[in-house]
Motif scaffolding. Structure first.
Motif, PDB file in Angstrom:
ATOM      1  N   ARG A 299       0.824  -1.201   0.000  1.00  0.00           N
ATOM      2  CA  ARG A 299       0.000   0.000   0.000  1.00  0.00           C
ATOM      3  C   ARG A 299       0.861   1.255   0.000  1.00  0.00           C
ATOM      4  O   ARG A 299       0.572   2.225  -0.715  1.00  0.00           O
ATOM      5  CB  ARG A 299      -0.916  -0.041   1.218  1.00  0.00           C
ATOM      6  CG  ARG A 299      -2.025   0.985   1.189  1.00  0.00           C
ATOM      7  CD  ARG A 299      -2.933   0.782   2.395  1.00  0.00           C
ATOM      8  NE  ARG A 299      -3.537  -0.554   2.376  1.00  0.00           N
ATOM      9  CZ  ARG A 299      -4.130  -1.107   3.425  1.00  0.00           C
ATOM     10  NH1 ARG A 299      -4.139  -0.450   4.596  1.00  0.00           N
ATOM     11  NH2 ARG A 299      -4.667  -2.298   3.328  1.00  0.00           N
ATOM     12  N   ASP A 300       1.986   1.280   0.795  1.00  0.00           N
ATOM     13  CA  ASP A 300       2.877   2.437   0.817  1.00  0.00           C
ATOM     14  C   ASP A 300       3.552   2.629  -0.544  1.00  0.00           C
ATOM     15  O   ASP A 300       3.683   3.762  -1.034  1.00  0.00           O
ATOM     16  CB  ASP A 300       3.933   2.265   1.916  1.00  0.00           C
ATOM     17  CG  ASP A 300       3.307   2.249   3.306  1.00  0.00           C
ATOM     18  OD1 ASP A 300       2.171   2.774   3.430  1.00  0.00           O
ATOM     19  OD2 ASP A 300       3.934   1.693   4.237  1.00  0.00           O
ATOM     20  N   ALA A 301       3.957   1.512  -1.175  1.00  0.00           N
ATOM     21  CA  ALA A 301       4.582   1.621  -2.500  1.00  0.00           C
ATOM     22  C   ALA A 301       3.587   2.176  -3.526  1.00  0.00           C
ATOM     23  O   ALA A 301       3.950   2.980  -4.388  1.00  0.00           O
ATOM     24  CB  ALA A 301       5.094   0.247  -2.931  1.00  0.00           C
ATOM     25  N   ALA A 307       1.719   9.226  -6.251  1.00  0.00           N
ATOM     26  CA  ALA A 307       2.215  10.599  -6.153  1.00  0.00           C
ATOM     27  C   ALA A 307       3.110  10.938  -7.340  1.00  0.00           C
ATOM     28  O   ALA A 307       3.040  12.034  -7.915  1.00  0.00           O
ATOM     29  CB  ALA A 307       2.971  10.785  -4.834  1.00  0.00           C
ATOM     30  N   ALA A 308       3.967   9.963  -7.747  1.00  0.00           N
ATOM     31  CA  ALA A 308       4.827  10.198  -8.909  1.00  0.00           C
ATOM     32  C   ALA A 308       3.992  10.389 -10.177  1.00  0.00           C
ATOM     33  O   ALA A 308       4.272  11.252 -11.017  1.00  0.00           O
ATOM     34  CB  ALA A 308       5.805   9.026  -9.066  1.00  0.00           C
ATOM     35  N   TRP A 309       2.903   9.594 -10.330  1.00  0.00           N
ATOM     36  CA  TRP A 309       2.036   9.729 -11.507  1.00  0.00           C
ATOM     37  C   TRP A 309       1.322  11.086 -11.511  1.00  0.00           C
ATOM     38  O   TRP A 309       1.172  11.717 -12.572  1.00  0.00           O
ATOM     39  CB  TRP A 309       0.992   8.607 -11.513  1.00  0.00           C
ATOM     40  CG  TRP A 309       1.480   7.336 -12.167  1.00  0.00           C
ATOM     41  CD1 TRP A 309       1.770   6.169 -11.562  1.00  0.00           C
ATOM     42  CD2 TRP A 309       1.740   7.163 -13.550  1.00  0.00           C
ATOM     43  NE1 TRP A 309       2.213   5.238 -12.450  1.00  0.00           N
ATOM     44  CE2 TRP A 309       2.190   5.848 -13.730  1.00  0.00           C
ATOM     45  CE3 TRP A 309       1.667   7.976 -14.673  1.00  0.00           C
ATOM     46  CZ2 TRP A 309       2.553   5.314 -14.946  1.00  0.00           C
ATOM     47  CZ3 TRP A 309       2.025   7.443 -15.904  1.00  0.00           C
ATOM     48  CH2 TRP A 309       2.441   6.128 -16.045  1.00  0.00           C
ATOM     49  N   LEU A 313       1.532  13.852 -14.383  1.00  0.00           N
ATOM     50  CA  LEU A 313       0.332  14.371 -15.054  1.00  0.00           C
ATOM     51  C   LEU A 313       0.265  15.896 -14.961  1.00  0.00           C
ATOM     52  O   LEU A 313      -0.149  16.567 -15.905  1.00  0.00           O
ATOM     53  CB  LEU A 313      -0.931  13.749 -14.424  1.00  0.00           C
ATOM     54  CG  LEU A 313      -1.160  12.257 -14.720  1.00  0.00           C
ATOM     55  CD1 LEU A 313      -2.386  11.758 -13.939  1.00  0.00           C
ATOM     56  CD2 LEU A 313      -1.371  12.033 -16.222  1.00  0.00           C
ATOM     57  N   LEU A 314       0.685  16.454 -13.799  1.00  0.00           N
ATOM     58  CA  LEU A 314       0.697  17.910 -13.643  1.00  0.00           C
ATOM     59  C   LEU A 314       1.666  18.544 -14.623  1.00  0.00           C
ATOM     60  O   LEU A 314       1.378  19.570 -15.260  1.00  0.00           O
ATOM     61  CB  LEU A 314       1.049  18.260 -12.196  1.00  0.00           C
ATOM     62  CG  LEU A 314       1.090  19.740 -11.845  1.00  0.00           C
ATOM     63  CD1 LEU A 314      -0.277  20.387 -12.080  1.00  0.00           C
ATOM     64  CD2 LEU A 314       1.537  19.937 -10.392  1.00  0.00           C
TER      65      LEU A 314
END
Length: 378
Positions: A299-301, A307-309, A313-314
């Motif tokens: 779940r942490d991974a 967050a990286a995705w 996307l931003l």
């Protein structure tokens, strides 16, 4: 010289007047705006209407002619039927009159047999009262009439006797034939009765054999049911005895495990299993705790990857906005260039129209120029 008044030839003037009126009619038809725009040919339409009316009139006249012919044929057939009936009635009347006049019963040879008379008819009224014109038998006539009548009566009796004998012979032959037919029918009926009796005997024997067979089957089935019931009772008693003496009733834990060999773990017998031991329970708790920790690490991974995705996307959305802004600037520049080019074309078109209207087309046509066209239909 005397002046002679010669007749003026009016044919030329009539021809000119006829052509002139035809030309006027043609001009009225050609220069009619409604007919020219819609493309109607009134003459052809009127001709078609006239032809259709003429065809309808011809059809009506033909139907009327057929009706008259049919009525005439019906009347002729009825008249022919009436004439045929009248002819048959007249023929029947003439035949009846002929029978009444020339073929009377009193004039036949066997009048004495049919009418109950003997010999010829004789008048019982004295001749003096009737006169000479009423004489029926003259003197010298009827000699040997009595003998002839007796011979005729004997001949008739012989003929009648022969007819009676012939009729009796035919009657006897018919009775003999009927007797043979009745004997044949009786023989057939007896044969049918015998066959029916034999068939009933066969059916009775078949029913008896079938009853015996069914009785044997019933007995055999009853025996099989008894044997099956005794076998089930022995099996139930053996199972009950085995259950009372088995490890399930003694609650032996090792009885639930069976070694299958080959280095594989022992197999658990469900019907003998009494529950897990404390060591097994602690092993299950340790494995469940390890699974919980592994799930928390996954779940942490996943959170780090999400967050990286989102950051990627931003970044992509910012780049897309920048690209859209540059495309909008390009479209604005292109629209401005198009507007300037259109304004240039408009100025050139306006200058060209001013040149045409003010310098080139200075001599405008009058009404007389247009009136010189379409003055004739040719």
């Amino acid at each position: 010289m005397y002046k002679v008044d010669l007749p003026v030839d009016q044919s030329i003037e009539r021809a000119v007047e006829r052509r002139r009126s035809a030309e006027t009619t043609r001009k009225a038809r050609i220069f009619n705006t409604r007919l020219r725009v819609m493309g109607l040919d009134l003459d052809a339409l009127n001709q078609q209407v006239q032809e259709k009316k003429h065809q309808q009139n011809m059809d009506m006249q033909r139907d009327k002619a057929f009706d008259k012919l049919r009525k005439y044929h019906d009347e002729a057939l009825l008249q022919q039927d009436i004439d045929e009936r009248e002819k048959q009635a007249a023929l029947h009347s003439d035949l009846t009159q002929y029978w009444a006049t020339h073929q009377r019963v009193e004039d036949s040879r066997d009048a004495d047999l049919k009418c109950g008379l003997k010999g010829a008819f004789r008048i019982t009224i004295p001749e003096g009262e009737l006169g000479p014109a009423s004489m029926q038998i003259l003197q010298g006539e009827g000699i040997g009439e009595e003998q002839k009548s007796r011979e005729q009566m004997k001949k008739r009796e012989r003929d009648l006797q022969a007819q009676i004998e012939e009729k009796e012979r035919r009657h006897m032959a018919d009775k003999h034939r009927e007797m043979l037919v009745s004997k044949s029918l009786v023989h057939q009926d007896l044969r049918g009765v015998q066959l029916h009796a034999l068939e009933e005997e066969c059916k009775k024997a078949a029913r008896i054999a079938l009853d015996n067979y069914n009785q044997a089957l019933s007995t055999e089935r009853a025996e099989k049911l008894k044997d099956q019931h005794r076998r089930e009772e022995r099996e139930n008693l053996a199972e009950l005895r085995h259950t009372l003496r088995s490890d399930m009733m003694t609650e032996c834990g090792e009885a639930a495990e069976r070694d299958v060999g080959g280095g594989r773990p022992p197999r658990v017998l469900i019907d003998k299993w009494k529950g897990m031991s404390p060591e097994q329970l602690s092993a299950i708790h340790r494995e469940r705790e390890e699974q919980r920790l592994e799930k928390q690490r996954r779940r942490d991974a996943e959170k780090i990857q999400d967050a990286a995705w989102e950051l990627q996307l931003l970044k992509l959305s910012r780049e897309a906005e920048e690209e859209e802004r540059r495309a909008a600037e390009l479209r604005r520049e292109k629209r401005l260039q198009t507007d300037r080019y259109n304004m240039q074309l408009a100025r050139e078109q306006q200058a060209y129209e001013e040149y045409l209207n003010k310098k080139l087309y200075t001599n405008k046509p009058t009404k007389d120029y247009f009136y010189q066209f379409n003055t004739s239909s040719r």
